[in-house]
Design a protein around this motif. Structure first.
Motif, short mmCIF file in Angstrom:
data_model
loop_
_atom_site.label_atom_id
_atom_site.label_comp_id
_atom_site.label_asym_id
_atom_site.label_seq_id
_atom_site.Cartn_x
_atom_site.Cartn_y
_atom_site.Cartn_z
N HIS A 1 -48.33 29.08 -56.87
CA HIS A 1 -48.49 27.78 -57.52
C HIS A 1 -47.20 27.23 -58.15
N ASN A 2 -46.10 27.98 -58.12
CA ASN A 2 -44.83 27.39 -58.57
C ASN A 2 -44.42 26.34 -57.55
N LEU A 3 -43.81 25.29 -58.01
CA LEU A 3 -43.35 24.21 -57.15
C LEU A 3 -41.89 24.45 -56.79
N VAL A 4 -41.61 24.45 -55.49
CA VAL A 4 -40.25 24.67 -55.01
C VAL A 4 -39.85 23.49 -54.13
N ALA A 5 -38.67 22.98 -54.36
CA ALA A 5 -38.15 21.86 -53.56
C ALA A 5 -36.90 22.32 -52.83
N GLY A 6 -36.58 21.66 -51.76
CA GLY A 6 -35.40 22.01 -50.99
C GLY A 6 -34.72 20.75 -50.49
N TYR A 7 -33.82 20.93 -49.57
CA TYR A 7 -33.07 19.82 -49.00
C TYR A 7 -32.67 20.21 -47.59
N ILE A 8 -32.24 19.26 -46.83
CA ILE A 8 -31.71 19.52 -45.50
C ILE A 8 -30.21 19.71 -45.67
N ALA A 9 -29.74 20.92 -45.32
CA ALA A 9 -28.32 21.23 -45.51
C ALA A 9 -27.45 20.35 -44.62
N ALA B 1 -40.72 31.12 -50.24
CA ALA B 1 -41.53 30.49 -51.29
C ALA B 1 -42.94 30.22 -50.79
N HIS B 2 -43.05 29.71 -49.60
CA HIS B 2 -44.37 29.45 -49.00
C HIS B 2 -45.14 30.75 -48.83
N GLU B 3 -44.47 31.80 -48.36
CA GLU B 3 -45.13 33.10 -48.17
C GLU B 3 -45.59 33.71 -49.48
N HIS B 4 -44.96 33.34 -50.58
CA HIS B 4 -45.34 33.84 -51.90
C HIS B 4 -46.35 32.92 -52.60
N GLY B 5 -46.83 31.92 -51.89
CA GLY B 5 -47.86 31.06 -52.44
C GLY B 5 -47.36 29.87 -53.23
N CYS B 6 -46.08 29.60 -53.17
CA CYS B 6 -45.53 28.45 -53.88
C CYS B 6 -45.90 27.15 -53.15
N ALA B 7 -45.95 26.10 -53.92
CA ALA B 7 -46.19 24.77 -53.34
C ALA B 7 -44.86 24.14 -53.03
#
Length: 76
Positions: free
Chosen positions: A48-56, A70-76
């Motif tokens: 349920h933690n929110l993680v954001a990224g970017y296109i390198a 992050a997705h595999e650990h259940g993060c949004a």
């Protein structure tokens, strides 16, 4: 405008420093540096933690492995 306080100039200068640093790495060093997520960061990947990224772009570090983890650990 004084270059010390010119955000655009600072951004360009630091981008060049990063580009030069990455260009100086061997392929092996790049693979090692970007192959695993550091354990302190992994400990932050909780459901349920929110993680954001970017296109390198160019010499930026690619966050795709972090986003997958992050997705595999259940993060949004």
């Amino acid at each position: 405008m004084d270059i010390e306080f010119d955000k655009g100039s600072q951004r360009l200068a630091f981008r060049q420093i990063r580009d030069d640093f990455v260009a100086g790495l061997s392929d092996q060093e790049k693979n090692i540096a970007f192959s695993a997520i550091p354990s302190p960061m992994l400990s932050l990947l909780k459901p349920h933690n929110l993680v954001a990224g970017y296109i390198a772009k160019d010499s930026e570090a690619d966050p795709s492995k972090l986003l997958v983890a992050a997705h595999e650990h259940g993060c949004a």
